[in-house]
Each structure stands twice: as structure tokens, then as C-alpha cells.
Design a protein around this motif. Sequence first.
Motif, PDB file in Angstrom:
ATOM      1  N   UNK A 111      28.542  33.200  42.941  1.00  0.00           N
ATOM      2  CA  UNK A 111      29.857  33.555  43.484  1.00  0.00           C
ATOM      3  C   UNK A 111      29.688  34.178  44.869  1.00  0.00           C
ATOM      4  N   UNK A 112      30.793  34.242  45.606  1.00  0.00           N
ATOM      5  CA  UNK A 112      30.773  34.746  46.975  1.00  0.00           C
ATOM      6  C   UNK A 112      30.229  36.179  47.018  1.00  0.00           C
TER       7      UNK A 112
ATOM      8  N   UNK B 272      35.880  40.508  41.810  1.00  0.00           N
ATOM      9  CA  UNK B 272      37.306  40.678  42.077  1.00  0.00           C
ATOM     10  C   UNK B 272      37.582  41.766  43.103  1.00  0.00           C
ATOM     11  N   UNK B 273      36.624  42.631  43.361  1.00  0.00           N
ATOM     12  CA  UNK B 273      36.674  43.598  44.456  1.00  0.00           C
ATOM     13  C   UNK B 273      35.256  43.757  44.949  1.00  0.00           C
ATOM     14  N   UNK B 274      35.072  44.354  46.113  1.00  0.00           N
ATOM     15  CA  UNK B 274      33.728  44.538  46.667  1.00  0.00           C
ATOM     16  C   UNK B 274      32.994  45.582  45.827  1.00  0.00           C
TER      17      UNK B 274
END
Length: 80
Positions: A24-25, A42-44
Motif C-alpha cells: 500500500x501507499x 487510512x491516516x499517516x
Amino acid sequence: MPVIFRHQAFRFFFYSNEGNPREAMHVHVRSGEGEAKFWLAPEVYLADSDGFDASTLRKLRELVVENQTLIERAWNDHFA
């Protein structure tokens, strides 16, 4: 290993051929002190690190959040 941007001694980048299937990114950050990896969704959040203290990791996370759009654009442009 495309470098997205630099901030002081830190290089923010990703690997062109990481994982099969591709992970994933995320973004890696490296300096002479160490290396860290942050997931973007979903968040950093910190995936792992080696060599950075907690204060540095907090600052790096802030930089990733501030530059998240740039990082995502570079990722999408590279892997499109």
C-alpha cells in the motif's frame, strides 16, 4: 528509488519495486541517523523505524502529513 523531496538532512522516497503484490501507499525517510517508513492510509502512521528518536519521528510524521498530497501524487504518477 524516486526521491519525492528533501528536508534538511532527510530524504523522502519510495522504492520502485517494493513487494509483490505492491505494498500500500507509503513513504520512506532516510538520513545519516536512520530510516523510517510511514503508511499514508487510512491516516499517516509509523510502520517501522531504525535509528531515529521519538522527537525526530514526530517531526517526520508532521512533514509527511504536510506533504501527503505531494507524496500521493508522486506515487500515483510513478505507478500509473
